[in-house]
Design a protein around this motif. Structure first.
Motif, mmCIF file in Angstrom:
data_model
loop_
_atom_site.group_PDB
_atom_site.id
_atom_site.type_symbol
_atom_site.label_atom_id
_atom_site.label_comp_id
_atom_site.label_asym_id
_atom_site.label_seq_id
_atom_site.Cartn_x
_atom_site.Cartn_y
_atom_site.Cartn_z
ATOM 1 N N PHE A 186 23.056 44.695 22.779
ATOM 2 C CA PHE A 186 23.384 44.171 23.727
ATOM 3 C C PHE A 186 24.194 44.979 24.831
ATOM 4 O O PHE A 186 25.244 45.646 24.159
ATOM 5 C CB PHE A 186 24.247 42.867 23.797
ATOM 6 C CG PHE A 186 24.812 42.117 25.040
ATOM 7 C CD1 PHE A 186 23.855 41.564 25.815
ATOM 8 C CD2 PHE A 186 26.020 42.075 25.382
ATOM 9 C CE1 PHE A 186 24.307 41.133 26.992
ATOM 10 C CE2 PHE A 186 26.449 41.778 26.453
ATOM 11 C CZ PHE A 186 25.491 41.195 27.220
ATOM 12 N N GLN A 187 23.835 45.191 26.033
ATOM 13 C CA GLN A 187 24.832 45.727 26.965
ATOM 14 C C GLN A 187 25.113 45.043 28.056
ATOM 15 O O GLN A 187 24.107 44.512 28.871
ATOM 16 C CB GLN A 187 24.026 46.989 27.475
ATOM 17 C CG GLN A 187 23.652 48.362 26.399
ATOM 18 C CD GLN A 187 23.080 49.421 26.985
ATOM 19 O OE1 GLN A 187 22.729 50.325 26.219
ATOM 20 N NE2 GLN A 187 23.059 49.699 28.255
ATOM 21 N N ALA A 188 26.420 44.806 28.417
ATOM 22 C CA ALA A 188 26.779 44.142 29.353
ATOM 23 C C ALA A 188 26.326 44.512 30.755
ATOM 24 O O ALA A 188 26.167 45.564 30.940
ATOM 25 C CB ALA A 188 28.483 43.897 29.354
ATOM 26 N N GLY A 189 26.198 43.624 31.810
ATOM 27 C CA GLY A 189 25.486 44.009 32.953
ATOM 28 C C GLY A 189 26.540 43.860 34.126
ATOM 29 O O GLY A 189 27.848 43.433 34.062
ATOM 30 N N ARG A 190 26.075 44.319 35.455
ATOM 31 C CA ARG A 190 26.819 44.129 36.523
ATOM 32 C C ARG A 190 25.734 44.311 37.632
ATOM 33 O O ARG A 190 24.511 44.823 37.691
ATOM 34 C CB ARG A 190 27.689 45.394 36.776
ATOM 35 C CG ARG A 190 27.021 46.722 36.761
ATOM 36 C CD ARG A 190 28.039 48.036 36.956
ATOM 37 N NE ARG A 190 27.485 49.117 36.407
ATOM 38 C CZ ARG A 190 26.189 49.610 37.120
ATOM 39 N NH1 ARG A 190 26.155 49.161 38.365
ATOM 40 N NH2 ARG A 190 25.679 50.928 36.618
ATOM 41 N N GLY A 191 25.982 43.582 38.826
ATOM 42 C CA GLY A 191 25.112 43.712 39.955
ATOM 43 C C GLY A 191 24.182 42.347 40.056
ATOM 44 O O GLY A 191 24.501 41.306 39.142
ATOM 45 N N SER A 192 23.197 42.403 40.704
ATOM 46 C CA SER A 192 22.452 41.201 40.763
ATOM 47 C C SER A 192 21.339 40.882 40.037
ATOM 48 O O SER A 192 20.555 40.047 40.334
ATOM 49 C CB SER A 192 21.873 41.290 42.498
ATOM 50 O OG SER A 192 20.866 42.466 42.606
ATOM 51 N N PRO A 244 18.751 48.749 37.079
ATOM 52 C CA PRO A 244 20.157 49.380 36.976
ATOM 53 C C PRO A 244 21.102 48.511 37.187
ATOM 54 O O PRO A 244 21.179 47.686 38.087
ATOM 55 C CB PRO A 244 20.146 50.671 38.176
ATOM 56 C CG PRO A 244 18.837 50.841 38.366
ATOM 57 C CD PRO A 244 18.078 49.502 38.164
ATOM 58 N N GLY A 245 21.931 48.346 36.100
ATOM 59 C CA GLY A 245 23.299 47.409 36.178
ATOM 60 C C GLY A 245 23.013 45.965 35.613
ATOM 61 O O GLY A 245 23.687 45.275 35.277
ATOM 62 N N ALA A 246 21.684 45.904 35.080
ATOM 63 C CA ALA A 246 21.399 44.532 34.636
ATOM 64 C C ALA A 246 21.936 44.523 33.034
ATOM 65 O O ALA A 246 22.023 45.651 32.290
ATOM 66 C CB ALA A 246 19.649 44.284 34.497
ATOM 67 N N ALA A 247 22.348 43.458 32.501
ATOM 68 C CA ALA A 247 22.576 43.202 31.154
ATOM 69 C C ALA A 247 21.318 43.358 30.519
ATOM 70 O O ALA A 247 20.249 42.850 30.634
ATOM 71 C CB ALA A 247 23.152 41.764 30.844
ATOM 72 N N ALA A 256 15.605 40.410 42.359
ATOM 73 C CA ALA A 256 16.904 40.599 42.549
ATOM 74 C C ALA A 256 17.298 40.396 44.161
ATOM 75 O O ALA A 256 18.254 40.228 44.329
ATOM 76 C CB ALA A 256 17.479 41.862 42.232
ATOM 77 N N ARG A 257 16.338 40.435 44.760
ATOM 78 C CA ARG A 257 16.670 40.362 46.472
ATOM 79 C C ARG A 257 16.786 38.948 46.879
ATOM 80 O O ARG A 257 16.037 37.974 46.403
ATOM 81 C CB ARG A 257 15.375 41.011 47.454
ATOM 82 C CG ARG A 257 15.613 42.036 48.014
ATOM 83 C CD ARG A 257 14.338 42.507 48.736
ATOM 84 N NE ARG A 257 13.789 43.986 48.141
ATOM 85 C CZ ARG A 257 12.674 43.969 47.627
ATOM 86 N NH1 ARG A 257 11.726 43.328 47.839
ATOM 87 N NH2 ARG A 257 12.311 45.277 47.217
ATOM 88 N N PRO A 258 17.933 38.615 47.695
ATOM 89 C CA PRO A 258 18.001 37.365 48.004
ATOM 90 C C PRO A 258 17.037 36.836 48.895
ATOM 91 O O PRO A 258 16.602 37.878 49.820
ATOM 92 C CB PRO A 258 19.494 37.468 48.623
ATOM 93 C CG PRO A 258 19.491 38.725 49.284
ATOM 94 C CD PRO A 258 18.861 39.753 48.128
ATOM 95 N N THR A 259 16.613 35.559 48.783
ATOM 96 C CA THR A 259 15.717 35.276 49.840
ATOM 97 C C THR A 259 16.181 34.420 51.062
ATOM 98 O O THR A 259 17.379 34.015 50.951
ATOM 99 C CB THR A 259 14.761 34.061 49.048
ATOM 100 O OG1 THR A 259 15.525 32.744 48.401
ATOM 101 C CG2 THR A 259 13.918 34.654 48.032
ATOM 102 N N ALA A 260 15.416 34.390 52.341
ATOM 103 C CA ALA A 260 16.042 33.936 53.354
ATOM 104 C C ALA A 260 16.041 32.552 53.317
ATOM 105 O O ALA A 260 15.342 31.819 52.545
ATOM 106 C CB ALA A 260 15.020 34.104 54.576
#
Length: 208
Positions: A10-16, A42-45, A203-207
């Protein structure tokens, strides 16, 4: 490392990015897909279990009777064990539902996991998968995003196998993108690029 039902990394994550559930191919282990996971999200757990079945000493996620012939009773058993592991890991590490990233045998168990235990994963990238269950149960995968990546020159997969799996998942309600890349069975940079673009779109936020 916390002890759970599967040997894992397991690798802890950061970001969206959502966490990735990394599922290796035959003969791989819990370290195999970590570099790919880091590259495509990149940055995902990263949660990466080792398959619990051995075939001539090589880890797999379920038994097969011959090349391309799956022991479907074992597929169902092992998918249940994997579902339980994901639930354990989510509690232990404080994770939301992960997106599965599976290669070959790992892609097959990921597909089985979605069909047998909807809700275990929130999406999937399936690289060189086959149909794991010829008569899958009725599943509700409404809106679950799935990328299926087949190889045009794959010597292992029967012709049209990726398309058949894509249709199974679409019938269950999943939003499936099926692409065939000019490659054999192995992982390529084209697969990594397609997976990266697909995961970035999730990962992109939706409108509003």
């Amino acid at each position: 490392m916390i002890e759970l039902s599967h040997i894992h990394r397991f690798q802890a994550g950061r970001g969206s990015h959502a966490p990735l559930l990394l599922l290796h191919g035959t003969g791989g282990d819990e370290t195999d897909l970590l570099p790919l996971g880091e590259m495509v999200a990149p940055g995902a757990a990263l949660l990466s279990p080792r398959g619990r079945v051995l075939e001539n000493g090589m880890p797999r996620f379920f038994r097969r009777l011959a090349e391309g012939v799956f022991d479907e009773a074992d597929v169902r058993l092992r998918a249940g064990e994997l579902q339980a592991f994901v639930a354990e890991a989510r509690e232990a590490y404080g994770l939301p539902a992960p997106v599965a990233l599976g290669f070959s045998n790992g892609a097959n168990i990921a597909a089985a996991l979605m069909l047998l235990h909807p809700g275990t994963v929130s999406g999937a990238v399936l690289i060189r998968p086959m149909v794991p269950l010829r008569e899958p149960p009725t599943a509700d995968l409404a809106g679950v995003p799935v990328l299926v990546l087949s190889g045009a020159m794959d010597p292992i997969m029967p012709a049209g196998e990726g398309e058949r799996l894509a249709r199974q998942l679409e019938t269950a309600g999943a939003r499936v993108l099926h692409r065939t890349v000019p490659a054999g069975h192995g992982l390529t940079q084209m697969d990594a690029a397609a997976a990266r673009d697909f995961l970035a779109s999730l990962a992109r936020p939706t409108a509003a």
